[in-house]
Write a protein that holds these residues in place. Structure first.
Motif, PDB file in Angstrom:
ATOM      1  N   LEU A   1       0.857  -1.175   0.000  1.00  0.00           N
ATOM      2  CA  LEU A   1       0.000   0.000   0.000  1.00  0.00           C
ATOM      3  C   LEU A   1       0.896   1.229   0.000  1.00  0.00           C
ATOM      4  O   LEU A   1       1.768   1.363   0.863  1.00  0.00           O
ATOM      5  CB  LEU A   1      -0.902   0.020   1.236  1.00  0.00           C
ATOM      6  CG  LEU A   1      -1.779  -1.205   1.473  1.00  0.00           C
ATOM      7  CD1 LEU A   1      -2.522  -1.087   2.804  1.00  0.00           C
ATOM      8  CD2 LEU A   1      -2.772  -1.384   0.351  1.00  0.00           C
ATOM      9  N   VAL A   2       0.678   2.118  -0.944  1.00  0.00           N
ATOM     10  CA  VAL A   2       1.514   3.312  -1.055  1.00  0.00           C
ATOM     11  C   VAL A   2       0.627   4.542  -1.070  1.00  0.00           C
ATOM     12  O   VAL A   2      -0.169   4.734  -1.994  1.00  0.00           O
ATOM     13  CB  VAL A   2       2.383   3.274  -2.332  1.00  0.00           C
ATOM     14  CG1 VAL A   2       3.230   4.531  -2.422  1.00  0.00           C
ATOM     15  CG2 VAL A   2       3.261   2.028  -2.335  1.00  0.00           C
ATOM     16  N   GLU A   3       0.781   5.366  -0.039  1.00  0.00           N
ATOM     17  CA  GLU A   3       0.014   6.600   0.057  1.00  0.00           C
ATOM     18  C   GLU A   3       0.753   7.746  -0.623  1.00  0.00           C
ATOM     19  O   GLU A   3       1.998   7.763  -0.677  1.00  0.00           O
ATOM     20  CB  GLU A   3      -0.234   6.989   1.530  1.00  0.00           C
ATOM     21  CG  GLU A   3      -0.919   5.932   2.363  1.00  0.00           C
ATOM     22  CD  GLU A   3       0.064   5.097   3.146  1.00  0.00           C
ATOM     23  OE1 GLU A   3      -0.312   4.573   4.213  1.00  0.00           O
ATOM     24  OE2 GLU A   3       1.220   4.965   2.697  1.00  0.00           O
ATOM     25  N   SER A   4      -0.012   8.704  -1.103  1.00  0.00           N
ATOM     26  CA  SER A   4       0.557   9.920  -1.683  1.00  0.00           C
ATOM     27  C   SER A   4      -0.463  11.031  -1.569  1.00  0.00           C
ATOM     28  O   SER A   4      -1.640  10.779  -1.252  1.00  0.00           O
ATOM     29  CB  SER A   4       0.958   9.704  -3.142  1.00  0.00           C
ATOM     30  OG  SER A   4      -0.173   9.361  -3.922  1.00  0.00           O
ATOM     31  N   GLY A   5      -0.023  12.245  -1.836  1.00  0.00           N
ATOM     32  CA  GLY A   5      -0.937  13.377  -1.872  1.00  0.00           C
ATOM     33  C   GLY A   5      -0.893  14.295  -0.669  1.00  0.00           C
ATOM     34  O   GLY A   5      -1.587  15.321  -0.648  1.00  0.00           O
ATOM     35  N   GLY A   6      -0.104  13.940   0.324  1.00  0.00           N
ATOM     36  CA  GLY A   6      -0.004  14.801   1.490  1.00  0.00           C
ATOM     37  C   GLY A   6       0.739  16.087   1.167  1.00  0.00           C
ATOM     38  O   GLY A   6       1.323  16.242   0.093  1.00  0.00           O
ATOM     39  N   GLY A   7       0.700  17.022   2.110  1.00  0.00           N
ATOM     40  CA  GLY A   7       1.396  18.279   1.912  1.00  0.00           C
ATOM     41  C   GLY A   7       0.975  19.306   2.930  1.00  0.00           C
ATOM     42  O   GLY A   7       0.317  18.988   3.926  1.00  0.00           O
ATOM     43  N   LEU A   8       1.358  20.546   2.648  1.00  0.00           N
ATOM     44  CA  LEU A   8       1.041  21.675   3.517  1.00  0.00           C
ATOM     45  C   LEU A   8      -0.097  22.473   2.889  1.00  0.00           C
ATOM     46  O   LEU A   8      -0.043  22.815   1.704  1.00  0.00           O
ATOM     47  CB  LEU A   8       2.280  22.561   3.684  1.00  0.00           C
ATOM     48  CG  LEU A   8       2.100  23.880   4.431  1.00  0.00           C
ATOM     49  CD1 LEU A   8       1.685  23.628   5.878  1.00  0.00           C
ATOM     50  CD2 LEU A   8       3.383  24.709   4.366  1.00  0.00           C
TER      51      LEU A   8
ATOM     52  N   GLY B   1      -8.572  24.801   3.345  1.00  0.00           N
ATOM     53  CA  GLY B   1      -8.197  24.260   2.048  1.00  0.00           C
ATOM     54  C   GLY B   1      -8.541  22.789   1.898  1.00  0.00           C
ATOM     55  O   GLY B   1      -9.194  22.191   2.771  1.00  0.00           O
ATOM     56  N   SER B   2      -8.102  22.222   0.772  1.00  0.00           N
ATOM     57  CA  SER B   2      -8.419  20.833   0.445  1.00  0.00           C
ATOM     58  C   SER B   2      -7.165  20.081   0.006  1.00  0.00           C
ATOM     59  O   SER B   2      -6.214  20.673  -0.510  1.00  0.00           O
ATOM     60  CB  SER B   2      -9.445  20.772  -0.697  1.00  0.00           C
ATOM     61  OG  SER B   2     -10.655  21.391  -0.331  1.00  0.00           O
ATOM     62  N   LEU B   3      -7.212  18.785   0.224  1.00  0.00           N
ATOM     63  CA  LEU B   3      -6.193  17.864  -0.287  1.00  0.00           C
ATOM     64  C   LEU B   3      -6.877  16.563  -0.663  1.00  0.00           C
ATOM     65  O   LEU B   3      -7.914  16.214  -0.071  1.00  0.00           O
ATOM     66  CB  LEU B   3      -5.123  17.567   0.774  1.00  0.00           C
ATOM     67  CG  LEU B   3      -4.000  18.574   1.023  1.00  0.00           C
ATOM     68  CD1 LEU B   3      -3.142  18.110   2.181  1.00  0.00           C
ATOM     69  CD2 LEU B   3      -3.160  18.796  -0.217  1.00  0.00           C
ATOM     70  N   ARG B   4      -6.304  15.855  -1.608  1.00  0.00           N
ATOM     71  CA  ARG B   4      -6.777  14.511  -1.924  1.00  0.00           C
ATOM     72  C   ARG B   4      -5.632  13.533  -1.759  1.00  0.00           C
ATOM     73  O   ARG B   4      -4.606  13.636  -2.448  1.00  0.00           O
ATOM     74  CB  ARG B   4      -7.340  14.418  -3.344  1.00  0.00           C
ATOM     75  CG  ARG B   4      -8.019  13.077  -3.588  1.00  0.00           C
ATOM     76  CD  ARG B   4      -8.655  12.973  -4.948  1.00  0.00           C
ATOM     77  NE  ARG B   4      -7.681  12.656  -5.995  1.00  0.00           N
ATOM     78  CZ  ARG B   4      -7.994  12.086  -7.147  1.00  0.00           C
ATOM     79  NH1 ARG B   4      -9.253  11.747  -7.394  1.00  0.00           N
ATOM     80  NH2 ARG B   4      -7.066  11.850  -8.054  1.00  0.00           N
ATOM     81  N   LEU B   5      -5.824  12.604  -0.860  1.00  0.00           N
ATOM     82  CA  LEU B   5      -4.840  11.545  -0.644  1.00  0.00           C
ATOM     83  C   LEU B   5      -5.191  10.345  -1.504  1.00  0.00           C
ATOM     84  O   LEU B   5      -6.371  10.064  -1.751  1.00  0.00           O
ATOM     85  CB  LEU B   5      -4.809  11.122   0.822  1.00  0.00           C
ATOM     86  CG  LEU B   5      -4.582  12.223   1.856  1.00  0.00           C
ATOM     87  CD1 LEU B   5      -4.491  11.611   3.256  1.00  0.00           C
ATOM     88  CD2 LEU B   5      -3.374  13.055   1.536  1.00  0.00           C
ATOM     89  N   SER B   6      -4.166   9.632  -1.939  1.00  0.00           N
ATOM     90  CA  SER B   6      -4.354   8.419  -2.717  1.00  0.00           C
ATOM     91  C   SER B   6      -3.641   7.262  -2.025  1.00  0.00           C
ATOM     92  O   SER B   6      -2.609   7.455  -1.378  1.00  0.00           O
ATOM     93  CB  SER B   6      -3.776   8.575  -4.120  1.00  0.00           C
ATOM     94  OG  SER B   6      -4.402   9.613  -4.829  1.00  0.00           O
ATOM     95  N   CYS B   7      -4.198   6.074  -2.195  1.00  0.00           N
ATOM     96  CA  CYS B   7      -3.580   4.856  -1.686  1.00  0.00           C
ATOM     97  C   CYS B   7      -3.616   3.833  -2.814  1.00  0.00           C
ATOM     98  O   CYS B   7      -4.688   3.329  -3.160  1.00  0.00           O
ATOM     99  CB  CYS B   7      -4.313   4.333  -0.462  1.00  0.00           C
ATOM    100  SG  CYS B   7      -3.735   2.701   0.096  1.00  0.00           S
ATOM    101  N   ALA B   8      -2.451   3.559  -3.370  1.00  0.00           N
ATOM    102  CA  ALA B   8      -2.344   2.579  -4.449  1.00  0.00           C
ATOM    103  C   ALA B   8      -2.032   1.214  -3.848  1.00  0.00           C
ATOM    104  O   ALA B   8      -1.041   1.059  -3.129  1.00  0.00           O
ATOM    105  CB  ALA B   8      -1.255   2.995  -5.420  1.00  0.00           C
TER     106      ALA B   8
END
Length: 128
Positions: free
Chosen positions: A4-11, A16-23
């Motif tokens: 499982l690899v997460e991505s999309g985090g940040g400051l 505001g909004s963010l979208r995280l992904s889990c491949a």
């Protein structure tokens, strides 16, 4: 081997909004529940949201209801966490988790020991 690899985090600024992904890879996940958890500095890991690949059922922690949305793309074996109206208290390391869970209920899907497979996490920082 399940990965499982997460991505999309940040400051991001508050509001505001963010979208995280889990491949996900390593097996067929159609019968799995995919969960999102988070751990803030100095705090225990807590449940955020979960989705059942098979039934499309979704579950949310009270603290994120109405602001976060969990969804999945079966073709890409990827789960998303859309986070809107972010608050400083959403700052945390966000983890993706997966496992077969039965019976499915908010009680079982929010328990960390229901999941055997975990990603490494992606960091979300919300500034005030």
């Amino acid at each position: 081997q399940v990965q499982l690899v997460e991505s999309g985090g940040g400051l991001v600024q508050a509001g505001g909004s963010l979208r995280l992904s889990c491949a996900a890879s390593g097996r067929t996940f159609r019968s799995y529940v995919m969960g999102w958890f988070r751990q803030a500095p100095g705090k225990e890991r807590e449940f955020v949201a979960a989705i059942s690949w098979s039934y499309g059922s979704t579950y949310y922690a009270d603290s994120v209801k109405g602001r976060f949305t969990v969804s999945g793309d079966n073709a890409k074996n990827t789960v998303y966490l859309q986070m809107n109206s972010l608050k400083p208290e959403d700052t945390a390391l966000y983890y993706c988790a997966a496992d077969r869970i039965w019976p499915m209920s908010i009680t079982t899907v929010q328990a960390m020991d229901s999941y055997d497979y975990w990603g490494q996490g992606t960091r979300v920082t919300v500034s005030s």
